[in-house]
Design a protein around this motif. Structure first.
Motif, short mmCIF file in Angstrom:
data_model
loop_
_atom_site.label_atom_id
_atom_site.label_comp_id
_atom_site.label_asym_id
_atom_site.label_seq_id
_atom_site.Cartn_x
_atom_site.Cartn_y
_atom_site.Cartn_z
N HIS A 11 0.81 -1.22 0.00
CA HIS A 11 0.00 0.00 0.00
C HIS A 11 0.85 1.27 0.00
CE1 HIS A 11 -3.71 -2.23 0.53
NE2 HIS A 11 -3.14 -2.92 1.50
N SER A 12 2.14 1.14 -0.18
CA SER A 12 3.01 2.31 -0.15
C SER A 12 2.98 3.06 -1.47
CB SER A 12 4.45 1.90 0.17
OG SER A 12 5.01 1.17 -0.91
N ALA A 13 3.25 4.36 -1.41
CA ALA A 13 3.27 5.19 -2.62
C ALA A 13 4.34 4.73 -3.61
CB ALA A 13 3.47 6.66 -2.23
N PRO A 14 5.57 4.39 -3.16
CA PRO A 14 6.58 3.93 -4.13
C PRO A 14 6.16 2.66 -4.87
CG PRO A 14 7.62 4.59 -2.08
CD PRO A 14 6.15 4.58 -1.82
N TYR A 15 5.54 1.72 -4.15
CA TYR A 15 5.10 0.48 -4.79
C TYR A 15 4.02 0.77 -5.84
CZ TYR A 15 3.62 -4.37 -5.34
OH TYR A 15 3.32 -5.60 -5.86
N GLN A 16 3.08 1.64 -5.50
CA GLN A 16 2.02 1.98 -6.44
C GLN A 16 2.57 2.74 -7.63
OE1 GLN A 16 -1.17 3.88 -4.28
NE2 GLN A 16 -1.33 2.21 -2.81
N ALA A 17 3.55 3.61 -7.40
CA ALA A 17 4.17 4.35 -8.50
C ALA A 17 4.90 3.40 -9.44
CB ALA A 17 5.13 5.40 -7.95
N ALA A 18 5.56 2.39 -8.86
CA ALA A 18 6.26 1.40 -9.68
C ALA A 18 5.26 0.62 -10.53
CB ALA A 18 7.05 0.46 -8.79
N GLY A 19 4.11 0.30 -9.95
CA GLY A 19 3.08 -0.41 -10.70
C GLY A 19 2.58 0.40 -11.87
N THR A 20 2.40 1.70 -11.65
CA THR A 20 1.95 2.58 -12.73
C THR A 20 2.95 2.60 -13.87
OG1 THR A 20 0.74 3.97 -11.15
CG2 THR A 20 1.28 4.95 -13.29
N ALA A 21 4.23 2.58 -13.52
CA ALA A 21 5.28 2.62 -14.54
C ALA A 21 5.42 1.30 -15.28
CB ALA A 21 6.61 2.99 -13.89
N MET A 22 5.14 0.18 -14.61
CA MET A 22 5.38 -1.14 -15.18
C MET A 22 4.20 -1.71 -15.94
SD MET A 22 7.28 -2.84 -11.87
CE MET A 22 7.16 -4.49 -12.54
N MET A 23 2.99 -1.29 -15.62
CA MET A 23 1.79 -1.95 -16.13
C MET A 23 1.08 -1.11 -17.18
SD MET A 23 0.24 -3.40 -12.56
CE MET A 23 1.36 -3.94 -11.27
N SER A 24 0.25 -1.80 -17.96
CA SER A 24 -0.56 -1.14 -18.98
C SER A 24 -1.99 -0.99 -18.47
CB SER A 24 -0.57 -1.97 -20.27
OG SER A 24 -1.52 -1.47 -21.17
N PHE A 25 -2.58 0.16 -18.73
CA PHE A 25 -3.96 0.43 -18.33
C PHE A 25 -4.79 0.84 -19.55
CE2 PHE A 25 -1.18 1.21 -14.74
CZ PHE A 25 -1.79 0.50 -13.71
N LYS A 26 -4.60 0.14 -20.65
CA LYS A 26 -5.19 0.55 -21.92
C LYS A 26 -6.71 0.68 -21.89
CE LYS A 26 -1.39 -1.12 -24.81
NZ LYS A 26 -0.99 -2.08 -25.87
N PRO A 27 -7.46 -0.27 -21.31
CA PRO A 27 -8.92 -0.08 -21.29
C PRO A 27 -9.34 1.19 -20.56
CG PRO A 27 -8.36 -2.35 -20.80
CD PRO A 27 -7.07 -1.58 -20.75
N ILE A 28 -8.65 1.50 -19.46
CA ILE A 28 -9.00 2.70 -18.70
C ILE A 28 -8.49 3.95 -19.40
CG2 ILE A 28 -8.65 3.90 -16.50
CD1 ILE A 28 -8.45 1.13 -15.19
N SER A 29 -7.31 3.86 -19.98
CA SER A 29 -6.72 5.02 -20.65
C SER A 29 -7.52 5.44 -21.88
CB SER A 29 -5.28 4.72 -21.07
OG SER A 29 -4.48 4.44 -19.94
N SER A 30 -8.32 4.52 -22.43
CA SER A 30 -9.10 4.84 -23.63
C SER A 30 -10.40 5.58 -23.30
CB SER A 30 -9.42 3.57 -24.41
OG SER A 30 -10.29 2.73 -23.68
N ILE A 31 -10.73 5.71 -22.02
CA ILE A 31 -11.91 6.49 -21.63
C ILE A 31 -11.72 7.94 -22.06
CG2 ILE A 31 -13.15 7.43 -19.64
CD1 ILE A 31 -12.68 4.72 -18.26
N HIS A 32 -12.74 8.52 -22.69
CA HIS A 32 -12.57 9.87 -23.21
C HIS A 32 -13.75 10.79 -22.93
CE1 HIS A 32 -14.78 7.74 -26.41
NE2 HIS A 32 -15.35 8.90 -26.61
N GLN A 33 -14.69 10.34 -22.08
CA GLN A 33 -15.85 11.18 -21.83
C GLN A 33 -16.30 11.03 -20.38
OE1 GLN A 33 -19.82 10.20 -23.63
NE2 GLN A 33 -19.54 12.17 -24.65
#
Length: 229
Positions: A11-33
Motif C-alpha cells: 500500500h506504499s506510494a513507491p510500490y504503487q508508482a512502480a506499478g503505474t510505470a510497469m503496467m498497462s492500463f489501456k482499457p482505462i486510458s481509452s476512456i474519453h468522456q
C-alpha cells in the motif's frame, strides 16, 4: 526479508508508482468522456444517486461506462452503464427491454451534463456538449449499480440494483441534490434546459422503453441458490 515486511510495501506510494510505470492500463486510458447525471432505483423511486460516468465508445452505436459516486481521486466505483442506439434498442427482445431506460428526458431537462474540468468556461462547456446531447437524446441505457452507497456507504453489500432515469418533471431528483451539483460544478441545470430547447430536435422515444410508466412496477434483483451444473 520477512513476508510481513514485503507485504507492508503493497500500500506504499513507491510500490504503487512502480506499478503505474510497469503496467498497462489501456482499457482505462481509452476512456474519453465524463458525463454526470442522477440515477434512481428501479424498485424504489425515493432513492436517488449522483452518478459520474466515465465512458468509452466501442462503436457509434455502443458505449460502455464505469460509474463513480464523484470525480474525486477516492471516488467509489458504484456501477456500470451500457448505452446503445435506438436501432439496437428496437432490436432487443421485449423481455430484455425492461432493463433499459431512455435518455430523452435526462438530456432535454439538463440533468445529464458533460462534466468538464473546473477551469473550462461555462460557455465553452455548453458548446462542447451539444454534439454529445444531440447523440444521447436518442440513446438507451442499461445501468446496474453494485454498491448501494445511499444505505451502505462503507461496503458494497447485497445484490446489485437496476437503475433507471427520469421521464418527466416532478419525478426527482430532489432540488437540493441538483442545487448542490450546480454549485459544485458552476453549472445551471435550469439554464441548460432552456438552452437545449434551441438546438435539440423533437424526438419521441422508442416503444418499450421505460416500461415502468405503463406497468407501475420496477425490477429488483435477488439471489437464488441452485445446484451446480
Amino acid at each position: 526479508m520477512e513476508p510481513e515486511t514485503k507485504q507492508s510495501a503493497y500500500h506504499s506510494a513507491p510500490y504503487q508508482a512502480a506499478g503505474t510505470a510497469m503496467m498497462s492500463f489501456k482499457p482505462i486510458s481509452s476512456i474519453h468522456q465524463h458525463l454526470c447525471a442522477f440515477h434512481v432505483y428501479s424498485h424504489d423511486r425515493s432513492r436517488h444517486v449522483e452518478a459520474h460516468h466515465y465512458c468509452k465508445h466501442l462503436s457509434e452505436e455502443f458505449h460502455q461506462c464505469i460509474i463513480y459516486d464523484s470525480d474525486k481521486p477516492d471516488a467509489r466505483l458504484i456501477g456500470i452503464e451500457y448505452i446503445v442506439s435506438e436501432r439496437i434498442f428496437k432490436s432487443l427482445l421485449q423481455e430484455e427491454k425492461k432493463f433499459w431506460h431512455s435518455h430523452k428526458y435526462e438530456v432535454e431537462s439538463g440533468l445529464l451534463q458533460l462534466a468538464t474540468k473546473y477551469l473550462v468556461p461555462g460557455a465553452v462547456a455548453d458548446t462542447a456538449e451539444q454534439p454529445a446531447m444531440l447523440e444521447l437524446q436518442k440513446t438507451y441505457g442499461k445501468t446496474i449499480h453494485t454498491w448501494a452507497i445511499d444505505i451502505s456507504p462503507e461496503l458494497p453489500l447485497g445484490p446489485p440494483s437496476l437503475m433507471v432515469s427520469y421521464t418527466a418533471d416532478g419525478q426527482g431528483p430532489p432540488e437540493d441534490m441538483i442545487k448542490r451539483r450546480d454549485e459544485q460544478w458552476g453549472q445551471d441545470t435550469a439554464a441548460k434546459k432552456e438552452m437545449r430547447k434551441g438546438y435539440l430536435p423533437a424526438y419521441e422515444k422508442a416503444e418499450g422503453a421505460d416500461e415502468w410508466e405503463k406497468t407501475g412496477r420496477g425490477v429488483k434483483f435477488s439471489s437464488e441458490e441452485i445446484a451446480l451444473q
